[in-house]
Design a protein around this motif. Structure first.
Motif, PDB file in Angstrom:
ATOM      1  N   ASP A  26       0.746  -1.211  -0.098  1.00 22.41           N
ATOM      2  CA  ASP A  26       0.021   0.172   0.069  1.00 22.41           C
ATOM      3  C   ASP A  26       0.726   1.266  -0.002  1.00 22.41           C
ATOM      4  OD1 ASP A  26      -2.265  -1.510   0.149  1.00 22.41           O
ATOM      5  OD2 ASP A  26      -2.156  -1.738   2.292  1.00 22.41           O
ATOM      6  N   GLU A  27       2.089   1.131  -0.342  1.00 21.03           N
ATOM      7  CA  GLU A  27       2.985   2.501  -0.150  1.00 21.03           C
ATOM      8  C   GLU A  27       3.375   2.828  -1.527  1.00 21.03           C
ATOM      9  OE1 GLU A  27       3.929   3.905   2.653  1.00 21.03           O
ATOM     10  OE2 GLU A  27       2.716   2.410   3.810  1.00 21.03           O
ATOM     11  N   ASP A  28       3.878   3.846  -1.665  1.00 20.42           N
ATOM     12  CA  ASP A  28       4.155   4.240  -3.122  1.00 20.42           C
ATOM     13  C   ASP A  28       5.786   4.262  -3.147  1.00 20.42           C
ATOM     14  OD1 ASP A  28       5.108   6.385  -1.514  1.00 20.42           O
ATOM     15  OD2 ASP A  28       4.031   7.929  -2.545  1.00 20.42           O
ATOM     16  N   TRP A  29       6.683   3.504  -2.361  1.00 24.49           N
ATOM     17  CA  TRP A  29       8.248   3.207  -2.730  1.00 24.49           C
ATOM     18  C   TRP A  29       8.435   1.946  -2.652  1.00 24.49           C
ATOM     19  CZ3 TRP A  29      11.407   1.732   1.311  1.00 24.49           C
ATOM     20  CH2 TRP A  29      10.943   1.597   2.706  1.00 24.49           C
ATOM     21  N   GLU A  30       9.535   1.451  -2.815  1.00 27.10           N
ATOM     22  CA  GLU A  30       9.967   0.153  -2.907  1.00 27.10           C
ATOM     23  C   GLU A  30      11.436  -0.017  -2.132  1.00 27.10           C
ATOM     24  OE1 GLU A  30      10.037  -1.391  -6.884  1.00 27.10           O
ATOM     25  OE2 GLU A  30       8.014  -1.798  -6.784  1.00 27.10           O
ATOM     26  N   VAL A  31      11.710  -0.973  -1.723  1.00 32.41           N
ATOM     27  CA  VAL A  31      12.983  -1.325  -1.082  1.00 32.41           C
ATOM     28  C   VAL A  31      13.884  -1.408  -2.204  1.00 32.41           C
ATOM     29  CG1 VAL A  31      14.313  -3.137   0.326  1.00 32.41           C
ATOM     30  CG2 VAL A  31      11.872  -2.475   1.049  1.00 32.41           C
ATOM     31  N   GLY A  32      15.122  -0.923  -1.893  1.00 32.80           N
ATOM     32  CA  GLY A  32      16.023  -0.903  -2.820  1.00 32.80           C
ATOM     33  C   GLY A  32      17.647  -1.160  -2.372  1.00 32.80           C
ATOM     34  N   THR A  33      17.493  -1.117  -1.024  1.00 34.13           N
ATOM     35  CA  THR A  33      18.864  -1.071  -0.411  1.00 34.13           C
ATOM     36  C   THR A  33      18.827  -2.082   1.217  1.00 34.13           C
ATOM     37  OG1 THR A  33      18.653   0.661   0.969  1.00 34.13           O
ATOM     38  CG2 THR A  33      19.455   1.071  -1.244  1.00 34.13           C
ATOM     39  N   LEU A  34      20.004  -2.536   1.425  1.00 31.84           N
ATOM     40  CA  LEU A  34      19.962  -3.358   2.670  1.00 31.84           C
ATOM     41  C   LEU A  34      19.441  -2.485   3.844  1.00 31.84           C
ATOM     42  CD1 LEU A  34      23.393  -5.078   2.238  1.00 31.84           C
ATOM     43  CD2 LEU A  34      20.982  -6.241   2.169  1.00 31.84           C
ATOM     44  N   ASP A  35      19.834  -1.497   3.774  1.00 27.25           N
ATOM     45  CA  ASP A  35      19.374  -0.269   4.982  1.00 27.25           C
ATOM     46  C   ASP A  35      17.818  -0.102   4.743  1.00 27.25           C
ATOM     47  OD1 ASP A  35      21.853   0.269   6.172  1.00 27.25           O
ATOM     48  OD2 ASP A  35      22.037   1.763   4.750  1.00 27.25           O
ATOM     49  N   GLY A  36      17.247   0.270   3.583  1.00 29.07           N
ATOM     50  CA  GLY A  36      16.062  -0.150   3.448  1.00 29.07           C
ATOM     51  C   GLY A  36      15.253  -1.032   3.863  1.00 29.07           C
ATOM     52  N   PHE A  37      15.664  -2.258   3.479  1.00 28.03           N
ATOM     53  CA  PHE A  37      15.012  -3.367   4.150  1.00 28.03           C
ATOM     54  C   PHE A  37      14.983  -3.512   5.651  1.00 28.03           C
ATOM     55  CE2 PHE A  37      16.040  -8.133   5.478  1.00 28.03           C
ATOM     56  CZ  PHE A  37      14.700  -8.607   5.289  1.00 28.03           C
ATOM     57  N   ASN A  38      16.262  -3.149   6.326  1.00 32.83           N
ATOM     58  CA  ASN A  38      16.221  -2.989   7.653  1.00 32.83           C
ATOM     59  C   ASN A  38      15.239  -2.198   8.286  1.00 32.83           C
ATOM     60  OD1 ASN A  38      17.327  -3.828  10.439  1.00 32.83           O
ATOM     61  ND2 ASN A  38      18.224  -1.636  10.160  1.00 32.83           N
ATOM     62  N   ASP A  93      38.403 -14.419   1.877  1.00 32.45           N
ATOM     63  CA  ASP A  93      39.246 -15.129   2.763  1.00 32.45           C
ATOM     64  C   ASP A  93      38.226 -16.342   3.527  1.00 32.45           C
ATOM     65  OD1 ASP A  93      41.264 -13.748   2.214  1.00 32.45           O
ATOM     66  OD2 ASP A  93      41.107 -12.581   4.448  1.00 32.45           O
ATOM     67  N   GLY A  94      36.931 -16.181   3.333  1.00 33.54           N
ATOM     68  CA  GLY A  94      36.131 -17.316   3.889  1.00 33.54           C
ATOM     69  C   GLY A  94      35.746 -16.677   5.323  1.00 33.54           C
ATOM     70  N   THR A  95      35.949 -15.626   5.893  1.00 37.09           N
ATOM     71  CA  THR A  95      35.512 -14.927   7.187  1.00 37.09           C
ATOM     72  C   THR A  95      34.210 -14.100   6.959  1.00 37.09           C
ATOM     73  OG1 THR A  95      36.931 -13.334   7.211  1.00 37.09           O
ATOM     74  CG2 THR A  95      37.636 -15.325   8.053  1.00 37.09           C
ATOM     75  N   GLY A  96      33.880 -13.703   5.740  1.00 33.65           N
ATOM     76  CA  GLY A  96      32.805 -12.671   5.454  1.00 33.65           C
ATOM     77  C   GLY A  96      31.664 -13.370   5.497  1.00 33.65           C
ATOM     78  N   GLN A  97      30.541 -12.347   5.371  1.00 34.88           N
ATOM     79  CA  GLN A  97      29.192 -12.826   5.469  1.00 34.88           C
ATOM     80  C   GLN A  97      28.732 -12.721   3.878  1.00 34.88           C
ATOM     81  OE1 GLN A  97      27.626  -9.999   8.181  1.00 34.88           O
ATOM     82  NE2 GLN A  97      26.690 -11.658   9.263  1.00 34.88           N
ATOM     83  N   THR A  98      28.020 -13.688   3.400  1.00 32.80           N
ATOM     84  CA  THR A  98      27.370 -13.673   2.297  1.00 32.80           C
ATOM     85  C   THR A  98      25.995 -12.536   2.093  1.00 32.80           C
ATOM     86  OG1 THR A  98      25.787 -15.370   2.480  1.00 32.80           O
ATOM     87  CG2 THR A  98      27.971 -16.173   1.495  1.00 32.80           C
ATOM     88  N   LEU A  99      25.651 -12.406   1.036  1.00 26.64           N
ATOM     89  CA  LEU A  99      24.145 -11.438   1.178  1.00 26.64           C
ATOM     90  C   LEU A  99      22.973 -12.279   2.019  1.00 26.64           C
ATOM     91  CD1 LEU A  99      24.159 -10.006  -2.601  1.00 26.64           C
ATOM     92  CD2 LEU A  99      24.335  -8.532  -0.321  1.00 26.64           C
ATOM     93  N   PHE A 100      23.058 -13.566   1.714  1.00 21.85           N
ATOM     94  CA  PHE A 100      22.147 -14.256   2.389  1.00 21.85           C
ATOM     95  C   PHE A 100      22.312 -14.053   3.889  1.00 21.85           C
ATOM     96  CE2 PHE A 100      20.459 -18.082   4.391  1.00 21.85           C
ATOM     97  CZ  PHE A 100      19.240 -18.140   4.033  1.00 21.85           C
ATOM     98  N   GLU A 101      23.251 -14.293   4.419  1.00 22.94           N
ATOM     99  CA  GLU A 101      23.664 -14.332   6.053  1.00 22.94           C
ATOM    100  C   GLU A 101      23.566 -12.905   6.335  1.00 22.94           C
ATOM    101  OE1 GLU A 101      27.040 -17.731   5.997  1.00 22.94           O
ATOM    102  OE2 GLU A 101      27.729 -15.543   5.320  1.00 22.94           O
ATOM    103  N   ILE A 102      23.913 -11.751   5.644  1.00 21.12           N
ATOM    104  CA  ILE A 102      23.535 -10.396   5.927  1.00 21.12           C
ATOM    105  C   ILE A 102      22.023 -10.316   5.977  1.00 21.12           C
ATOM    106  CG2 ILE A 102      23.607  -7.802   5.264  1.00 21.12           C
ATOM    107  CD1 ILE A 102      26.471  -8.822   3.627  1.00 21.12           C
ATOM    108  N   LEU A 103      21.172 -10.659   5.190  1.00 22.32           N
ATOM    109  CA  LEU A 103      19.878 -10.612   5.297  1.00 22.32           C
ATOM    110  C   LEU A 103      19.096 -11.138   6.452  1.00 22.32           C
ATOM    111  CD1 LEU A 103      19.076 -11.006   1.345  1.00 22.32           C
ATOM    112  CD2 LEU A 103      18.803  -8.660   2.774  1.00 22.32           C
ATOM    113  N   ILE A 104      19.793 -12.513   6.727  1.00 24.94           N
ATOM    114  CA  ILE A 104      19.159 -13.021   7.970  1.00 24.94           C
ATOM    115  C   ILE A 104      19.584 -12.317   9.307  1.00 24.94           C
ATOM    116  CG2 ILE A 104      19.650 -15.422   9.317  1.00 24.94           C
ATOM    117  CD1 ILE A 104      18.056 -15.771   6.708  1.00 24.94           C
ATOM    118  N   GLU A 105      20.871 -12.024   9.322  1.00 23.19           N
ATOM    119  CA  GLU A 105      21.263 -10.978  10.393  1.00 23.19           C
ATOM    120  C   GLU A 105      20.465  -9.758  10.642  1.00 23.19           C
ATOM    121  OE1 GLU A 105      25.682 -10.337  11.870  1.00 23.19           O
ATOM    122  OE2 GLU A 105      25.067  -8.629  10.563  1.00 23.19           O
TER     123      GLU A 105
END
Length: 119
Positions: A26-38, A93-105
């Motif tokens: 019902d809004e006139d804007w859309e999510v387009g960033t990780l911050d917006g999702f948060n 290096d295998g120590t960072g997060q994927t986008l999926f893991e960031i979204l879950i967090e």
């Protein structure tokens, strides 16, 4: 209860479209960033069920995350290139997060939301 369906998207833009349809119909804007999702999650309480989450884990995994960071680096400003390069290095290096893991967090950082991952 809201259901995110991983079979509806295979990249971050598709995820944002799915989220916008679910949370902002019902809004006139859309999510387009990780911050917006948060930000939109502050208005939500209850359960989020992520159907086909294993597909999303793969789709929003290493390759797409690497591309995401590389695109930000090539765009330059307004992005913090030093920080993004660090995140890219950590991913490689295998120590960072994927986008999926960031979204879950992001989802799990909201105390009024219960996340259920259905494979």
């Amino acid at each position: 209860m809201t259901v995110i369906n991983g079979s509806h998207f295979s990249n971050l833009v598709g995820f944002y479209e799915e989220i916008s349809q679910l949370f902002l119909k019902d809004e006139d804007w859309e999510v387009g960033t990780l911050d917006g999702f948060n930000d939109i999650l502050y208005e939500f309480q209850g359960e989020i069920i992520w159907e086909n989450s294993e597909k999303s884990r793969k789709d929003l995994g290493f390759d797409l995350t690497k591309e995401f960071y590389e695109n930000k680096i090539s765009q330059g400003k307004p992005f913090n290139i030093k920080l993004i390069q660090q995140k890219l290095d950590e991913l490689i290096d295998g120590t960072g997060q994927t986008l999926f893991e960031i979204l879950i967090e992001i989802i799990e950082s909201h105390k009024d939301i219960t996340l259920i991952l259905n494979h």
